[in-house]
Design a protein around this motif. Structure first.
Motif, PDB file in Angstrom:
ATOM      1  N   ASP A  19       0.861  -1.173   0.000  1.00  0.00           N
ATOM      2  CA  ASP A  19       0.000   0.000   0.000  1.00  0.00           C
ATOM      3  C   ASP A  19       0.905   1.232   0.000  1.00  0.00           C
ATOM      4  OD1 ASP A  19      -2.176  -1.692   0.216  1.00  0.00           O
ATOM      5  OD2 ASP A  19      -2.282  -1.513   2.401  1.00  0.00           O
ATOM      6  N   VAL A  20       0.592   2.184  -0.867  1.00  0.00           N
ATOM      7  CA  VAL A  20       1.394   3.409  -0.988  1.00  0.00           C
ATOM      8  C   VAL A  20       0.637   4.555  -0.324  1.00  0.00           C
ATOM      9  CG1 VAL A  20       2.420   5.067  -2.584  1.00  0.00           C
ATOM     10  CG2 VAL A  20       2.457   2.618  -3.128  1.00  0.00           C
ATOM     11  N   VAL A  21       1.330   5.289   0.528  1.00  0.00           N
ATOM     12  CA  VAL A  21       0.722   6.429   1.217  1.00  0.00           C
ATOM     13  C   VAL A  21       1.395   7.717   0.728  1.00  0.00           C
ATOM     14  CG1 VAL A  21       0.212   7.526   3.432  1.00  0.00           C
ATOM     15  CG2 VAL A  21       0.261   5.016   3.259  1.00  0.00           C
ATOM     16  N   MET A  22       0.589   8.619   0.176  1.00  0.00           N
ATOM     17  CA  MET A  22       1.061   9.930  -0.260  1.00  0.00           C
ATOM     18  C   MET A  22       0.614  10.990   0.760  1.00  0.00           C
ATOM     19  SD  MET A  22       2.621   9.233  -3.116  1.00  0.00           S
ATOM     20  CE  MET A  22       2.943  10.915  -3.693  1.00  0.00           C
ATOM     21  N   ARG A  23       1.469  11.979   0.959  1.00  0.00           N
ATOM     22  CA  ARG A  23       1.138  13.052   1.895  1.00  0.00           C
ATOM     23  C   ARG A  23       1.043  14.388   1.162  1.00  0.00           C
ATOM     24  NH1 ARG A  23       5.015  12.562   5.520  1.00  0.00           N
ATOM     25  NH2 ARG A  23       6.386  14.204   4.735  1.00  0.00           N
ATOM     26  N   ARG A  38       2.187  20.754  -1.663  1.00  0.00           N
ATOM     27  CA  ARG A  38       3.025  19.814  -2.416  1.00  0.00           C
ATOM     28  C   ARG A  38       2.714  18.394  -1.954  1.00  0.00           C
ATOM     29  NH1 ARG A  38       9.194  20.249   0.046  1.00  0.00           N
ATOM     30  NH2 ARG A  38       8.676  19.646   2.212  1.00  0.00           N
ATOM     31  N   TRP A  39       2.987  17.443  -2.850  1.00  0.00           N
ATOM     32  CA  TRP A  39       2.773  16.037  -2.552  1.00  0.00           C
ATOM     33  C   TRP A  39       4.126  15.342  -2.397  1.00  0.00           C
ATOM     34  CZ3 TRP A  39      -1.903  13.631  -1.759  1.00  0.00           C
ATOM     35  CH2 TRP A  39      -3.049  14.342  -2.138  1.00  0.00           C
ATOM     36  N   VAL A  40       4.223  14.457  -1.421  1.00  0.00           N
ATOM     37  CA  VAL A  40       5.439  13.666  -1.214  1.00  0.00           C
ATOM     38  C   VAL A  40       5.025  12.236  -0.868  1.00  0.00           C
ATOM     39  CG1 VAL A  40       6.841  15.626  -0.440  1.00  0.00           C
ATOM     40  CG2 VAL A  40       5.577  14.254   1.239  1.00  0.00           C
ATOM     41  N   LEU A  41       5.932  11.301  -1.120  1.00  0.00           N
ATOM     42  CA  LEU A  41       5.702   9.920  -0.721  1.00  0.00           C
ATOM     43  C   LEU A  41       5.908   9.812   0.793  1.00  0.00           C
ATOM     44  CD1 LEU A  41       5.298   6.895  -1.417  1.00  0.00           C
ATOM     45  CD2 LEU A  41       7.779   6.770  -1.785  1.00  0.00           C
ATOM     46  N   ALA A  42       4.896   9.339   1.503  1.00  0.00           N
ATOM     47  CA  ALA A  42       4.990   9.228   2.954  1.00  0.00           C
ATOM     48  C   ALA A  42       5.427   7.842   3.407  1.00  0.00           C
ATOM     49  CB  ALA A  42       3.639   9.571   3.591  1.00  0.00           C
ATOM     50  N   ASP A  43       4.918   6.787   2.740  1.00  0.00           N
ATOM     51  CA  ASP A  43       5.234   5.435   3.207  1.00  0.00           C
ATOM     52  C   ASP A  43       4.847   4.413   2.152  1.00  0.00           C
ATOM     53  OD1 ASP A  43       6.160   3.496   4.898  1.00  0.00           O
ATOM     54  OD2 ASP A  43       4.573   3.709   6.401  1.00  0.00           O
ATOM     55  N   VAL A  44       5.498   3.258   2.231  1.00  0.00           N
ATOM     56  CA  VAL A  44       5.094   2.071   1.463  1.00  0.00           C
ATOM     57  C   VAL A  44       4.995   0.943   2.467  1.00  0.00           C
ATOM     58  CG1 VAL A  44       5.696   0.432  -0.352  1.00  0.00           C
ATOM     59  CG2 VAL A  44       6.202   2.864  -0.665  1.00  0.00           C
ATOM     60  N   PRO A 116       0.663  13.744 -11.032  1.00  0.00           N
ATOM     61  CA  PRO A 116      -0.542  14.509 -10.692  1.00  0.00           C
ATOM     62  C   PRO A 116      -1.662  14.161 -11.665  1.00  0.00           C
ATOM     63  CG  PRO A 116       1.073  15.914 -11.781  1.00  0.00           C
ATOM     64  CD  PRO A 116       1.738  14.589 -11.577  1.00  0.00           C
ATOM     65  N   ASP A 117      -2.846  13.937 -11.122  1.00  0.00           N
ATOM     66  CA  ASP A 117      -3.998  13.561 -11.943  1.00  0.00           C
ATOM     67  C   ASP A 117      -4.927  14.767 -12.074  1.00  0.00           C
ATOM     68  OD1 ASP A 117      -6.215  12.488 -13.147  1.00  0.00           O
ATOM     69  OD2 ASP A 117      -6.343  10.735 -11.834  1.00  0.00           O
ATOM     70  N   GLU A 125      -6.650  21.662  -6.955  1.00  0.00           N
ATOM     71  CA  GLU A 125      -5.337  21.238  -7.451  1.00  0.00           C
ATOM     72  C   GLU A 125      -5.323  19.736  -7.697  1.00  0.00           C
ATOM     73  OE1 GLU A 125      -2.240  22.515  -4.908  1.00  0.00           O
ATOM     74  OE2 GLU A 125      -2.540  24.641  -5.331  1.00  0.00           O
ATOM     75  N   PRO A 126      -4.514  19.276  -8.680  1.00  0.00           N
ATOM     76  CA  PRO A 126      -4.455  17.845  -8.998  1.00  0.00           C
ATOM     77  C   PRO A 126      -3.990  17.011  -7.804  1.00  0.00           C
ATOM     78  CG  PRO A 126      -3.412  19.152 -10.710  1.00  0.00           C
ATOM     79  CD  PRO A 126      -3.662  20.086  -9.569  1.00  0.00           C
ATOM     80  N   VAL A 127      -4.540  15.830  -7.705  1.00  0.00           N
ATOM     81  CA  VAL A 127      -4.162  14.875  -6.665  1.00  0.00           C
ATOM     82  C   VAL A 127      -3.001  14.016  -7.175  1.00  0.00           C
ATOM     83  CG1 VAL A 127      -4.953  12.842  -5.396  1.00  0.00           C
ATOM     84  CG2 VAL A 127      -6.447  14.833  -5.643  1.00  0.00           C
ATOM     85  N   ALA A 128      -2.058  13.707  -6.299  1.00  0.00           N
ATOM     86  CA  ALA A 128      -0.942  12.834  -6.671  1.00  0.00           C
ATOM     87  C   ALA A 128      -1.406  11.387  -6.682  1.00  0.00           C
ATOM     88  CB  ALA A 128       0.210  13.009  -5.688  1.00  0.00           C
ATOM     89  N   VAL A 129      -1.146  10.689  -7.777  1.00  0.00           N
ATOM     90  CA  VAL A 129      -1.585   9.300  -7.913  1.00  0.00           C
ATOM     91  C   VAL A 129      -0.376   8.410  -8.230  1.00  0.00           C
ATOM     92  CG1 VAL A 129      -3.052   7.697  -9.175  1.00  0.00           C
ATOM     93  CG2 VAL A 129      -3.850  10.028  -8.722  1.00  0.00           C
ATOM     94  N   PRO A 130      -0.022   7.480  -7.346  1.00  0.00           N
ATOM     95  CA  PRO A 130       1.065   6.545  -7.639  1.00  0.00           C
ATOM     96  C   PRO A 130       0.735   5.689  -8.861  1.00  0.00           C
ATOM     97  CG  PRO A 130       0.480   6.503  -5.307  1.00  0.00           C
ATOM     98  CD  PRO A 130      -0.595   7.280  -6.006  1.00  0.00           C
TER      99      PRO A 130
END
Length: 209
Positions: A19-23, A38-44, A116-117, A125-130
């Motif tokens: 599971d990928v968590v974006m912040r 801004r969007w960053v990768l929080a956890d996997v 960004p989607d 603003e666009p949402v970050a999508v893994p």
């Protein structure tokens, strides 16, 4: 977006699901005038181990879920976390070197490609999508070369051990080419032409002494 590999059929490849968590966090300072968030990768996080993943049906849908951070004290004030479930991470025999290089790094990690989607907006603003997650150093390099957004987080110890077992069983380093000794290099003159060395004069000189 995965790199193309030519190895075992999908049902035979070692795989886990994560599971990928974006912040989404506020930008501080002068930059906030142009980019408030801004969007960053929080956890996997490991969703299913190798044995469990083999029994799960493949799921290509990754609908986000708003979640609370594991450590709220470390999260920037005003930030929000979004979990994207069930990304399949497979190990390919022809990319064993990529996993080996990850293991040799100071901190073995997951890499996540995200975009960004424009069709999904949050506060306009666009949402970050893994898009994909990988343990391969080579995958990360290809994504970065393609100017993609790529973030990384440390991999859990159990995932590192699983990857190490695969590398130990499949990775064969390329043999180093033996460097030819300098004494075997052909002699050339200043024009690059081969030089012939004769010992006749030396032998005659030695006889007359």
């Amino acid at each position: 977006m995965h790199a193309k590999h030519t190895s075992l059929p999908a049902r035979h490849r070692p795989a886990i699901e994560v599971d990928v968590v974006m912040r989404r966090e506020p930008v501080a300072g002068a930059m906030a005038r142009w980019q408030p968030w801004r969007w960053v990768l929080a956890d996997v996080m490991l969703h299913a181990g190798p044995d469990e993943t083999a029994l799960l049906a493949r799921d290509e849908h990754h609908e986000p879920q708003a979640v609370e951070p594991i450590d709220a004290a470390q999260a920037p004030e005003g930030s929000s976390h979004w979990l994207y479930p069930r990304f399949r991470v497979e190990l390919f025999r022809d990319d064993a070197e990529g996993y080996y290089l990850n293991l040799e790094s100071p901190q073995p990690c997951f890499w996540v490609l995200w975009r960004p989607d424009e069709s999904r907006l949050l506060d306009g603003e666009p949402v970050a999508v893994p898009q994909a997650a990988s343990l391969s150093y080579h995958d990360a390099g290809r994504w970065l070369d393609a100017q993609e957004r790529v973030d990384q987080v440390p991999a859990p110890e159990e995932v590192v051990d699983w990857m190490r077992g695969f590398v130990d069983a499949t990775y064969v380093p390329e043999p180093k080419k033996r460097k030819r000794p300098e004494s075997f290099r052909p002699l050339t003159d200043r024009f690059g032409q081969p030089v012939r060395v004769s010992t006749d004069k030396l032998r005659r000189g030695g006889a007359g002494q």
